[in-house]
Enzyme design. Structure first.
Site, mmCIF file in Angstrom:
data_model
loop_
_atom_site.group_PDB
_atom_site.id
_atom_site.type_symbol
_atom_site.label_atom_id
_atom_site.label_comp_id
_atom_site.label_asym_id
_atom_site.label_seq_id
_atom_site.Cartn_x
_atom_site.Cartn_y
_atom_site.Cartn_z
ATOM 1 N N ARG A 87 1.005 -1.237 -0.115
ATOM 2 C CA ARG A 87 -0.090 0.009 0.025
ATOM 3 C C ARG A 87 0.760 1.199 -0.108
ATOM 4 N NH1 ARG A 87 -4.730 0.484 4.062
ATOM 5 N NH2 ARG A 87 -5.899 1.660 2.463
ATOM 6 N N ASP A 237 -1.641 9.289 7.802
ATOM 7 C CA ASP A 237 -0.938 8.138 7.286
ATOM 8 C C ASP A 237 0.376 8.491 6.753
ATOM 9 O OD1 ASP A 237 -4.031 7.387 7.065
ATOM 10 O OD2 ASP A 237 -2.674 5.297 6.440
HETATM 11 O O1 MRU Z 1 -7.197 2.788 4.681
HETATM 12 P P1 MRU Z 1 -6.939 2.469 6.189
HETATM 13 O O2 MRU Z 1 -8.115 1.861 7.179
HETATM 14 O O3 MRU Z 1 -5.813 1.840 6.519
HETATM 15 O O4 MRU Z 1 -6.936 3.902 6.700
HETATM 16 C C1 MRU Z 1 -6.426 4.351 7.965
HETATM 17 C C2 MRU Z 1 -6.489 5.769 8.275
HETATM 18 O O5 MRU Z 1 -6.683 6.383 7.473
HETATM 19 C C3 MRU Z 1 -6.136 6.128 9.586
HETATM 20 O O6 MRU Z 1 -6.771 7.263 10.047
HETATM 21 C C4 MRU Z 1 -4.623 6.264 9.717
HETATM 22 O O7 MRU Z 1 -3.869 5.305 9.200
HETATM 23 C C5 MRU Z 1 -4.118 6.413 11.251
HETATM 24 S S1 MRU Z 1 -4.221 4.961 12.038
HETATM 25 C C6 MRU Z 1 -3.546 5.392 13.824
#
Ligand code: MRU
Length: 357
Positions: A87, A237
């Site tokens: 990812r 992220d």
């Molecule tokens: O697509 P995801 O569910 O992996 O996205 C997660 C998020 O956007 C969270 O807010 C981010 O990773 C922070 S997690 C502590």
């Protein structure tokens, strides 16, 4: 609190987050490619959890690709690249994989025999996992201190125990603030298309007895106006050197609404979520996912099967909309270029002593 992952003799056991909240099921990953698949399918998700999953995937990759130390550059490097590519947006993923790879290179250069190297890498991955929980608790304490009394919080996606190795980032702050009696209500955006807010955040907070109300994403601005929201906290992220922050799609809109209502907008994220090499959010790679995720909800079609779809999984909130970034080193304030530079220096200073292999 439920465990997102656990390292066992037979491999990496992951809680399958795609099945929540209907059922609690686990997947055992015996090879690194199954971990990559779990990351792509969001069976494991959330930036810090991806960092730890990548570290354990590197342990599995080591066993699969390294017979002699000569293999440590070619096949092991190729496996690391595969893990990093699973990812693209959450920088924690490559942070975890690169940390493991650098340790393996160092140990191999020092003449460490392959079986001992495998043991030491496993210990390092476990250390990354444990450190994430400790980091989240520190962030929780810093964040709880700045939350208003009687906080009515709005959060987006899931930045909780499920998105980390435990406690959570944004939800970690909420947990710590709840322990101090500061939380009146948490509004959780459902977070289309994959509903991490409705499925995961609501489930996690209900399990802890923390008051939570789920709303659809389109209700966030009106909820701020009607329900006395006095603080917004989300995770991230990837955060660029100027403070621009990528998080789940919809976060940017929430930050804009918060600015309109003069509600402080905070991000809670560990140092491993910062990409000090990127000057601004324009350089953050944004994952685009399959159109089917938008055309359907939990497998049920909700749009014409052939309608064109745009499905970015993340957006970037510009630094000027962010009131503060809660980290394990304290709360960073604008101007972020300066406070992030300072954070980078602290991280570099501690890097040598922090990860022992
Ligand atoms: O697509 P995801 O569910 O992996 O996205 C997660 C998020 O956007 C969270 O807010 C981010 O990773 C922070 S997690 C502590």
């Amino acid at each position: 609190m439920v465990k997102t992952m656990e390292w066992r003799q037979e491999g990496l056991v992951l809680l399958d987050q795609t099945k929540l909240p209907q059922s609690v099921q686990y997947i055992t990953c015996k090879d690194y490619r199954r971990v990559c698949q779990a990351i792509q399918k969001l069976e494991v998700r959330g930036a810090p959890a991806l960092g730890a999953a990548a570290a354990f995937a590197m342990v599995l990759a080591f066993t699969a690709t390294v017979q002699t130390t000569a293999d440590i550059k070619g096949p092991y490097l190729a496996a690391k690249e595969e893990i990093c590519a699973a990812r693209p947006t959450a920088v924690n993923l490559s942070w975890g994989a690169n940390l493991m790879y650098a340790a393996a290179q160092k140990l191999a250069a020092a003449g460490t025999p392959v079986p001992e190297l495998a043991v030491r890498l496993t210990k390092l991955a476990q250390q990354i996992y444990d450190a994430d929980i400790a980091t989240n608790k520190k962030m929780g304490a810093y964040g709880a201190a700045i939350l208003p009394a009687e906080s009515v919080v709005l959060t987006h996606c899931n930045a909780g125990a499920l998105a980390t190795c435990g406690w959570g980032t944004a939800l970690g702050v909420i947990r710590s603030a709840y322990a101090l009696g500061k939380i009146k209500m948490v509004f959780s955006d459902e977070t289309r298309p994959l509903l991490q807010g409705a499925r995961l955040t609501a489930w996690e907070l209900l399990a802890d007895g923390i008051p939570v109300t789920t709303i659809t994403d389109g209700m966030a601005a009106w909820t701020m106006a009607q329900k006395g929201v006095n603080v917004v906290i989300t995770g991230a992220d990837r955060i660029a050197a100027n403070g621009d922050a990528a998080n789940k799609i919809g976060t940017f809109g929430v930050a804009l609404a918060a600015r309109h209502f003069h509600v402080p907008f905070y991000i809670a994220a560990p140092a491993s979520t910062f990409d000090f090499n990127l000057a601004s959010g324009r350089e953050i790679p944004i994952e685009e996912r399959a159109p089917e995720e938008v055309r359907s909800v939990q497998g049920v079609p909700v749009a014409p099967s052939h309608v064109p779809v745009f499905n970015p999984a993340f957006d970037v909130t510009p630094a000027e909309l962010i009131s503060g970034i809660i980290t394990e080193y304290g709360v960073l304030r604008p101007p972020f270029a300066a406070s992030i530079k300072n954070l980078q220096q602290q991280v570099l200073k501690e890097a040598h002593s922090q990860w022992k292999v």
